[in-house]
Design a protein around this motif. Sequence first.
Motif, PDB file in Angstrom:
ATOM      1  N   MET A 108       0.855  -1.188   0.000  1.00  0.00           N
ATOM      2  CA  MET A 108       0.000   0.000   0.000  1.00  0.00           C
ATOM      3  C   MET A 108       0.894   1.243   0.000  1.00  0.00           C
ATOM      4  N   ARG A 109       0.853   1.966  -1.106  1.00  0.00           N
ATOM      5  CA  ARG A 109       1.718   3.152  -1.185  1.00  0.00           C
ATOM      6  C   ARG A 109       0.889   4.407  -0.888  1.00  0.00           C
ATOM      7  N   ILE A 110       1.289   5.094   0.187  1.00  0.00           N
ATOM      8  CA  ILE A 110       0.586   6.307   0.619  1.00  0.00           C
ATOM      9  C   ILE A 110       1.456   7.506   0.266  1.00  0.00           C
ATOM     10  N   VAL A 111       0.922   8.370  -0.583  1.00  0.00           N
ATOM     11  CA  VAL A 111       1.700   9.510  -1.086  1.00  0.00           C
ATOM     12  C   VAL A 111       1.194  10.792  -0.426  1.00  0.00           C
ATOM     13  N   TRP A 112       2.084  11.469   0.259  1.00  0.00           N
ATOM     14  CA  TRP A 112       1.718  12.737   0.900  1.00  0.00           C
ATOM     15  C   TRP A 112       2.318  13.869   0.059  1.00  0.00           C
ATOM     16  N   ILE A 113       1.436  14.687  -0.514  1.00  0.00           N
ATOM     17  CA  ILE A 113       1.866  15.705  -1.466  1.00  0.00           C
ATOM     18  C   ILE A 113       2.236  17.015  -0.772  1.00  0.00           C
ATOM     19  N   TYR A 114       3.437  17.433  -0.998  1.00  0.00           N
ATOM     20  CA  TYR A 114       3.964  18.739  -0.607  1.00  0.00           C
ATOM     21  C   TYR A 114       3.895  19.036   0.902  1.00  0.00           C
ATOM     22  N   PRO A 115       4.542  18.199   1.710  1.00  0.00           N
ATOM     23  CA  PRO A 115       4.601  18.507   3.148  1.00  0.00           C
ATOM     24  C   PRO A 115       5.270  19.851   3.425  1.00  0.00           C
ATOM     25  N   ASP A 116       6.126  20.313   2.487  1.00  0.00           N
ATOM     26  CA  ASP A 116       6.825  21.583   2.705  1.00  0.00           C
ATOM     27  C   ASP A 116       5.923  22.789   2.444  1.00  0.00           C
ATOM     28  N   LEU A 117       4.796  22.593   1.780  1.00  0.00           N
ATOM     29  CA  LEU A 117       3.887  23.720   1.497  1.00  0.00           C
ATOM     30  C   LEU A 117       2.544  23.573   2.213  1.00  0.00           C
ATOM     31  N   LEU A 118       2.033  22.363   2.207  1.00  0.00           N
ATOM     32  CA  LEU A 118       0.647  22.163   2.674  1.00  0.00           C
ATOM     33  C   LEU A 118       0.606  21.223   3.883  1.00  0.00           C
ATOM     34  N   SER A 119       0.929  21.789   5.027  1.00  0.00           N
ATOM     35  CA  SER A 119       0.852  20.984   6.259  1.00  0.00           C
ATOM     36  C   SER A 119       0.697  21.906   7.449  1.00  0.00           C
ATOM     37  N   THR A 120      -0.251  22.818   7.322  1.00  0.00           N
ATOM     38  CA  THR A 120      -0.352  23.885   8.320  1.00  0.00           C
ATOM     39  C   THR A 120      -0.818  23.391   9.683  1.00  0.00           C
ATOM     40  N   TYR A 121      -1.750  22.484   9.697  1.00  0.00           N
ATOM     41  CA  TYR A 121      -2.373  22.089  10.971  1.00  0.00           C
ATOM     42  C   TYR A 121      -2.159  20.615  11.274  1.00  0.00           C
ATOM     43  N   GLY A 122      -0.930  20.153  11.155  1.00  0.00           N
ATOM     44  CA  GLY A 122      -0.646  18.772  11.529  1.00  0.00           C
ATOM     45  C   GLY A 122      -1.326  17.756  10.648  1.00  0.00           C
ATOM     46  N   ASP A 123      -1.514  18.103   9.371  1.00  0.00           N
ATOM     47  CA  ASP A 123      -2.179  17.159   8.469  1.00  0.00           C
ATOM     48  C   ASP A 123      -1.347  15.896   8.223  1.00  0.00           C
ATOM     49  N   GLN A 124      -0.071  15.949   8.648  1.00  0.00           N
ATOM     50  CA  GLN A 124       0.738  14.732   8.566  1.00  0.00           C
ATOM     51  C   GLN A 124       0.071  13.578   9.321  1.00  0.00           C
ATOM     52  N   GLY A 125      -0.683  13.948  10.358  1.00  0.00           N
ATOM     53  CA  GLY A 125      -1.377  12.916  11.140  1.00  0.00           C
ATOM     54  C   GLY A 125      -2.240  12.022  10.269  1.00  0.00           C
ATOM     55  N   ASN A 126      -2.782  12.560   9.177  1.00  0.00           N
ATOM     56  CA  ASN A 126      -3.614  11.734   8.293  1.00  0.00           C
ATOM     57  C   ASN A 126      -2.792  10.595   7.691  1.00  0.00           C
ATOM     58  N   ALA A 127      -1.541  10.911   7.314  1.00  0.00           N
ATOM     59  CA  ALA A 127      -0.667   9.867   6.768  1.00  0.00           C
ATOM     60  C   ALA A 127      -0.359   8.830   7.849  1.00  0.00           C
ATOM     61  N   LEU A 128      -0.087   9.303   9.073  1.00  0.00           N
ATOM     62  CA  LEU A 128       0.261   8.376  10.160  1.00  0.00           C
ATOM     63  C   LEU A 128      -0.897   7.426  10.466  1.00  0.00           C
ATOM     64  N   ILE A 129      -2.107   7.974  10.489  1.00  0.00           N
ATOM     65  CA  ILE A 129      -3.280   7.137  10.797  1.00  0.00           C
ATOM     66  C   ILE A 129      -3.479   6.089   9.698  1.00  0.00           C
ATOM     67  N   LEU A 130      -3.352   6.512   8.451  1.00  0.00           N
ATOM     68  CA  LEU A 130      -3.528   5.548   7.350  1.00  0.00           C
ATOM     69  C   LEU A 130      -2.445   4.478   7.390  1.00  0.00           C
ATOM     70  N   GLU A 131      -1.211   4.906   7.645  1.00  0.00           N
ATOM     71  CA  GLU A 131      -0.104   3.928   7.722  1.00  0.00           C
ATOM     72  C   GLU A 131      -0.408   2.893   8.799  1.00  0.00           C
ATOM     73  N   TYR A 132      -0.830   3.384   9.961  1.00  0.00           N
ATOM     74  CA  TYR A 132      -1.088   2.494  11.101  1.00  0.00           C
ATOM     75  C   TYR A 132      -2.218   1.510  10.781  1.00  0.00           C
ATOM     76  N   ARG A 133      -3.315   2.036  10.227  1.00  0.00           N
ATOM     77  CA  ARG A 133      -4.481   1.182   9.994  1.00  0.00           C
ATOM     78  C   ARG A 133      -4.238   0.214   8.834  1.00  0.00           C
ATOM     79  N   ALA A 134      -3.497   0.665   7.830  1.00  0.00           N
ATOM     80  CA  ALA A 134      -3.190  -0.237   6.708  1.00  0.00           C
ATOM     81  C   ALA A 134      -2.286  -1.370   7.198  1.00  0.00           C
ATOM     82  N   ALA A 135      -1.292  -1.027   8.030  1.00  0.00           N
ATOM     83  CA  ALA A 135      -0.388  -2.061   8.561  1.00  0.00           C
ATOM     84  C   ALA A 135      -1.159  -3.033   9.446  1.00  0.00           C
ATOM     85  N   ALA A 136      -2.104  -2.502  10.248  1.00  0.00           N
ATOM     86  CA  ALA A 136      -2.905  -3.365  11.129  1.00  0.00           C
ATOM     87  C   ALA A 136      -3.727  -4.361  10.320  1.00  0.00           C
ATOM     88  N   ARG A 137      -4.045  -4.008   9.075  1.00  0.00           N
ATOM     89  CA  ARG A 137      -4.803  -4.920   8.192  1.00  0.00           C
ATOM     90  C   ARG A 137      -3.884  -5.778   7.344  1.00  0.00           C
TER      91      ARG A 137
END
Length: 239
Positions: free
Chosen positions: A1-30
């Motif tokens: 499962m490849r999760i692509v996070w686009i432009y963390p250097d421009l578009l990550s104002t409010y901790g949106d990285q958390g969305n990638a972390l949650i998906l990574e965790y739940r995909a791995a759990a499955r």
Amino acid sequence: MRIVWIYPDLLSTYGDQGNALILEYRAAARGHRVERVDVRSDQAVPEQGDIYLIGGGEDRPQRLAAERLRRDPGLTRAAGRGAAVLAVCAGFQLMGHTFYDEQEGVLPGLGLIDVTSHRGSVRCVGEVVADSDPQLAVGGAGLGPLTGFENHMGTTLLGQGVRPLGTVRVGNGNGAGAGTDGAHAGTIAGTYLHGPVLARNPALADLILSWADGDSAPSPVDERWHQRLRKERLAAVGA
Ligand code: GLN
């Protein structure tokens, strides 16, 4: 499962990285082998991702992101072959036909979903609760109320080809008086909710995952932390 996070250097104002972390965790759990690809704004967006995430940002980084994405066919090609996309706030606006920039006025987005964004009359700030579109389900159940917080000037109008992600109970979502938050069509979802939205709404995370892996009945994972957070945030706004 490849999760692509686009432009963390421009578009990550409010901790949106958390969305990638949650998906990574739940995909791995499955049982998925997960690869996370962070694509900086000077890099090309890979076409072979399963899930694409794009977050929120202030006007200037949003404008820069739009310029780069319009020159890069990666996301458009991926979306065209059915990859899942979750776009938040500025990212959501970029997925539509147009968005508003304080300096340049109306600018073109990627037009991947049928929405247009304009300058709103007021800045929308604060907690949001939105009852999710009843047509959305995963694991045999609806997504329940979506919670998050918003901070945006733009207001988004939905076209014929999309449905709102939710009906707003608290806050603004797509704009003051709009009554809805976000939009979805096919395997693309957009929302104004930060939080990060997938930490607050794990059912939405599972929906996005199901778009990517076709598993509409994902095995349960430990939800105690998410449930505590949801309860606390819903209680905070009396919803
Ligand atoms: N710059 C956009 C707006 O104000 C998006 C803001 C955000 O992503 N939080 O509407």
